[in-house]
Design a protein around this motif. Structure first.
Motif, PDB file in Angstrom:
ATOM      1  N   ARG A  49       0.928  -1.138  -0.140  1.00  0.00           N
ATOM      2  CA  ARG A  49      -0.102  -0.105  -0.109  1.00  0.00           C
ATOM      3  C   ARG A  49       0.862   1.196  -0.053  1.00  0.00           C
ATOM      4  N   GLN A  50       1.932   1.132   0.878  1.00  0.00           N
ATOM      5  CA  GLN A  50       2.783   2.189   0.695  1.00  0.00           C
ATOM      6  C   GLN A  50       3.492   2.754  -0.575  1.00  0.00           C
ATOM      7  N   VAL A  51       3.677   1.628  -1.359  1.00  0.00           N
ATOM      8  CA  VAL A  51       4.518   1.704  -2.640  1.00  0.00           C
ATOM      9  C   VAL A  51       3.455   2.359  -3.427  1.00  0.00           C
ATOM     10  N   LEU A  52       2.228   1.584  -3.684  1.00  0.00           N
ATOM     11  CA  LEU A  52       1.204   2.236  -4.565  1.00  0.00           C
ATOM     12  C   LEU A  52       0.714   3.691  -4.210  1.00  0.00           C
ATOM     13  N   LYS A  53       0.740   4.017  -2.941  1.00  0.00           N
ATOM     14  CA  LYS A  53       0.441   5.554  -2.452  1.00  0.00           C
ATOM     15  C   LYS A  53       1.759   6.363  -3.238  1.00  0.00           C
ATOM     16  N   ALA A  54       2.747   5.870  -2.864  1.00  0.00           N
ATOM     17  CA  ALA A  54       4.126   6.958  -3.313  1.00  0.00           C
ATOM     18  C   ALA A  54       4.096   6.956  -4.850  1.00  0.00           C
ATOM     19  N   ALA A  55       3.713   5.879  -5.546  1.00  0.00           N
ATOM     20  CA  ALA A  55       3.952   5.921  -7.088  1.00  0.00           C
ATOM     21  C   ALA A  55       2.859   6.794  -7.402  1.00  0.00           C
ATOM     22  N   VAL A  56       1.362   6.727  -7.318  1.00  0.00           N
ATOM     23  CA  VAL A  56       0.520   7.532  -7.933  1.00  0.00           C
ATOM     24  C   VAL A  56       0.938   9.153  -7.375  1.00  0.00           C
ATOM     25  N   ALA A  57       1.502   9.267  -6.336  1.00  0.00           N
ATOM     26  CA  ALA A  57       1.638  10.690  -5.768  1.00  0.00           C
ATOM     27  C   ALA A  57       3.078  11.426  -6.604  1.00  0.00           C
ATOM     28  N   ALA A  58       3.989  10.404  -6.935  1.00  0.00           N
ATOM     29  CA  ALA A  58       5.128  10.809  -7.632  1.00  0.00           C
ATOM     30  C   ALA A  58       5.005  10.850  -9.253  1.00  0.00           C
ATOM     31  N   GLY A  59       4.244   9.781  -9.726  1.00  0.00           N
ATOM     32  CA  GLY A  59       4.120   9.566 -11.039  1.00  0.00           C
ATOM     33  C   GLY A  59       5.674   9.281 -11.751  1.00  0.00           C
ATOM     34  N   GLY A  60       5.506   9.250 -13.147  1.00  0.00           N
ATOM     35  CA  GLY A  60       6.789   8.981 -13.838  1.00  0.00           C
ATOM     36  C   GLY A  60       6.873   7.365 -13.911  1.00  0.00           C
ATOM     37  N   ALA A  61       7.930   7.136 -14.934  1.00  0.00           N
ATOM     38  CA  ALA A  61       8.347   5.816 -15.340  1.00  0.00           C
ATOM     39  C   ALA A  61       8.726   4.902 -14.052  1.00  0.00           C
ATOM     40  N   ALA A  62       9.452   5.427 -13.206  1.00  0.00           N
ATOM     41  CA  ALA A  62      10.207   4.698 -12.042  1.00  0.00           C
ATOM     42  C   ALA A  62       9.056   4.424 -11.077  1.00  0.00           C
ATOM     43  N   SER A  63       8.038   5.079 -11.014  1.00  0.00           N
ATOM     44  CA  SER A  63       6.809   5.182 -10.282  1.00  0.00           C
ATOM     45  C   SER A  63       6.103   3.642 -10.682  1.00  0.00           C
ATOM     46  N   LEU A  64       5.872   3.633 -11.939  1.00  0.00           N
ATOM     47  CA  LEU A  64       5.240   2.792 -12.620  1.00  0.00           C
ATOM     48  C   LEU A  64       5.913   1.522 -12.386  1.00  0.00           C
ATOM     49  N   SER A  65       7.169   1.539 -12.598  1.00  0.00           N
ATOM     50  CA  SER A  65       7.880   0.133 -12.417  1.00  0.00           C
ATOM     51  C   SER A  65       7.948  -0.111 -10.968  1.00  0.00           C
ATOM     52  N   ALA A  66       7.962   0.416 -10.049  1.00  0.00           N
ATOM     53  CA  ALA A  66       7.866   0.262  -8.429  1.00  0.00           C
ATOM     54  C   ALA A  66       6.369  -0.237  -8.267  1.00  0.00           C
TER      55      ALA A  66
ATOM     56  N   ILE B  16      -1.282   5.380 -13.733  1.00  0.00           N
ATOM     57  CA  ILE B  16      -0.124   6.204 -14.154  1.00  0.00           C
ATOM     58  C   ILE B  16       0.325   5.987 -15.478  1.00  0.00           C
ATOM     59  N   ALA B  17      -0.144   4.471 -15.997  1.00  0.00           N
ATOM     60  CA  ALA B  17       0.147   4.261 -17.429  1.00  0.00           C
ATOM     61  C   ALA B  17      -0.328   5.001 -18.463  1.00  0.00           C
ATOM     62  N   ALA B  18      -1.756   5.206 -18.029  1.00  0.00           N
ATOM     63  CA  ALA B  18      -2.346   6.248 -18.871  1.00  0.00           C
ATOM     64  C   ALA B  18      -1.916   7.522 -19.072  1.00  0.00           C
ATOM     65  N   GLU B  19      -1.628   8.114 -17.811  1.00  0.00           N
ATOM     66  CA  GLU B  19      -0.948   9.545 -17.771  1.00  0.00           C
ATOM     67  C   GLU B  19       0.397   9.588 -18.610  1.00  0.00           C
ATOM     68  N   GLU B  20       1.258   8.597 -18.489  1.00  0.00           N
ATOM     69  CA  GLU B  20       2.618   8.552 -19.101  1.00  0.00           C
ATOM     70  C   GLU B  20       2.321   8.530 -20.474  1.00  0.00           C
ATOM     71  N   ALA B  21       1.414   7.614 -20.932  1.00  0.00           N
ATOM     72  CA  ALA B  21       1.305   7.693 -22.454  1.00  0.00           C
ATOM     73  C   ALA B  21       0.613   8.896 -23.035  1.00  0.00           C
ATOM     74  N   LEU B  22      -0.366   9.355 -22.218  1.00  0.00           N
ATOM     75  CA  LEU B  22      -1.242  10.490 -22.686  1.00  0.00           C
ATOM     76  C   LEU B  22      -0.054  11.911 -22.858  1.00  0.00           C
ATOM     77  N   ARG B  23       0.787  11.962 -21.646  1.00  0.00           N
ATOM     78  CA  ARG B  23       1.783  12.937 -21.835  1.00  0.00           C
ATOM     79  C   ARG B  23       3.178  12.947 -22.931  1.00  0.00           C
ATOM     80  N   GLY B  24       3.093  11.505 -23.192  1.00  0.00           N
ATOM     81  CA  GLY B  24       4.283  11.476 -24.341  1.00  0.00           C
ATOM     82  C   GLY B  24       5.505  10.751 -23.803  1.00  0.00           C
ATOM     83  N   ASN B  25       5.439  10.256 -22.534  1.00  0.00           N
ATOM     84  CA  ASN B  25       6.651   9.683 -21.541  1.00  0.00           C
ATOM     85  C   ASN B  25       6.987   8.387 -22.051  1.00  0.00           C
ATOM     86  N   ARG B  26       5.839   7.805 -22.644  1.00  0.00           N
ATOM     87  CA  ARG B  26       6.131   6.425 -23.456  1.00  0.00           C
ATOM     88  C   ARG B  26       4.997   6.244 -24.391  1.00  0.00           C
ATOM     89  N   GLU B  27       5.439   5.191 -25.307  1.00  0.00           N
ATOM     90  CA  GLU B  27       4.754   5.122 -26.437  1.00  0.00           C
ATOM     91  C   GLU B  27       3.494   4.173 -26.497  1.00  0.00           C
TER      92      GLU B  27
END
Length: 429
Positions: free
Chosen positions: A8-25, A167-178
């Protein structure tokens, strides 16, 4: 566990931070190598034209109350060119949005989302919005608030029960992943619209247990962790009872170029709950959240689950001044409800608020949908309870006056949510 942190702590931090590393975590925490959620469709005719038509595709509790997706992201985007967007911009944005529809099922298991536009966006055009569109620029709604006004061009609101999906939806929409969820994106918003600052990316959550899980070391919540485990919100009670919410039909614009659209107000509200939990007992919190009558009659047990689909606040409106005089308090819900009903008694506002720990501060993101923005302004004026300070000197502007003593508006923004058919950089007519 991941690096000593709970899932739960990982998921909380991941959404709050965003980005590729957060999606991986996030994927590591749930034991997956890639995002694997239900995919969507490229046939837009199968989707509702009302972007805010979420009620049929999200969970409901046993009483029929809408259960909003647990993880949410708000992207306040600014167009990268001055003046009006071009047709090429419009085509790129629609391809990006179409890709998002293909990547994720329109549901809480996939991603539900909407895009809205500010009055400042429509000021880019020579023509104005139709006169019957009631969506003015944001403004202060009480004499004791000094919010920052959100006047970015676009507001994209993403929501899912799964942190990896949103997170993945945001990353693709912003052009950070294809791609996202195994689906290649034809385009992104990159080059057309982007975040002007980190503060324009805001996140949140809602659901039983989530505030309690996140209350430790959080500014605005007492150190002894008073938020009940079952509560979906930091203040310890349920909200959004079905009978006290507007229907999606009620908030829909009925005619004109934005028929099937709506208006959306979003406030960001900081909470300071030391006194809420430290100086108030349970009955006093019930009185200030709902009404003194709720406390006197014992209508609320725990977080209010026993209320079912109706807060019973309508039963307290006729005697609100008498209750205020006798108890020296007035309830938040009963004040607001006075202006939140049509002549036939139907509710005007559809509130879909969720909590946040952005900047490590207990906050509330408060999206409200309504056909006319003036309806929201009227409800907020009633919530201020200025008239009730005359009932007894014990009730003052921010003391014993609902929950005003504990909440502080940091941002306000007004938005027009167009129908799906006009979601890509719409013209005002």
């Amino acid at each position: 566990m991941t690096d000593g942190r709970s899932r739960r702590q990982v998921l909380k931090a991941a959404v709050a931070a965003g980005g590729a590393a957060s999606l991986s975590a996030c994927l590591d925490a749930i034991g997956e190598e890639s995002v694997d959620r239900p995919t969507g469709t490229d046939d837009l005719s199968t989707l509702p034209n009302r972007q805010f038509a979420w009620d049929d595709v999200v969970r409901h509790d046993e009483y029929g109350n809408e259960q909003l997706p647990r993880h949410q992201i708000l992207l306040y985007l600014t167009l990268e060119r001055d003046g009006q967007p071009t047709d090429a911009d419009r085509r790129q944005v629609e391809r990006a949005f179409g890709s998002l529809n293909r990547a994720f099922e329109w549901s809480h298991e996939g991603v539900v989302w909407s895009v809205a536009y500010s009055p400042a966006y429509f000021d880019r055009y020579d023509e104005s919005l139709p006169e019957d569109i009631d969506c003015p620029p944001p403004h202060s709604l009480s004499p004791f608030e000094q919010p920052t006004f959100d006047e970015q061009d676009m507001l994209v609101h993403l929501a899912s029960d799964h942190a990896d999906a949103v997170i993945a939806a945001e990353e693709a929409l912003r052009g950070n992943r294809e791609s996202a969820n195994g689906v290649e994106f034809d385009a992104s918003l990159s080059g057309v619209a982007s975040l002007a600052s980190d503060a324009d990316r805001r996140t949140g959550f809602v659901g039983s247990g989530m505030p309690a899980d996140r209350q430790s070391d959080l500014e605005g919540v007492p150190d002894d962790g008073p938020v009940p485990d079952a509560s979906p919100l930091f203040m310890g009670f349920k909200a959004g009872f079905a009978q006290n919410q507007a229907t999606e039909d009620r908030v829909t614009i009925r005619s004109g170029p934005f028929a099937d659209g709506t208006t959306k107000h979003v406030a960001r509200i900081r909470q300071r709950l030391d006194d809420w939990y430290g100086e108030q007992n349970f009955a006093e919190r019930v009185a200030e959240m709902f009404s003194p009558e709720h406390a006197d009659e014992g209508w609320v047990e725990g977080i209010g689950e026993n209320l079912g689909d109706n807060s019973r606040v309508d039963e307290t409106l006729d005697t609100i001044r008498e209750q205020a005089s006798e108890s020296g308090r007035v309830g938040h819900a009963q004040k607001a409800a006075r202006a939140n009903r049509d002549e036939d008694g139907s509710v005007k506002l559809l509130r879909r608020h969720f909590e946040s720990t952005d900047e490590n501060v207990a906050s509330l993101h408060f999206p409200s949908l309504q056909r006319e923005m003036s309806s929201f302004d009227a409800v907020r004026a009633a919530m201020n309870g200025t008239d009730l300070t005359e009932a007894t000197p014990v009730i003052r502007q921010r003391v014993n006056n609902g929950i005003l003593e504990y909440i502080f508006v940091a941002n306000r923004g007004n938005w027009l949510v167009p129908p799906l058919s006009k979601r890509a950089l719409p013209r005002p007519r």
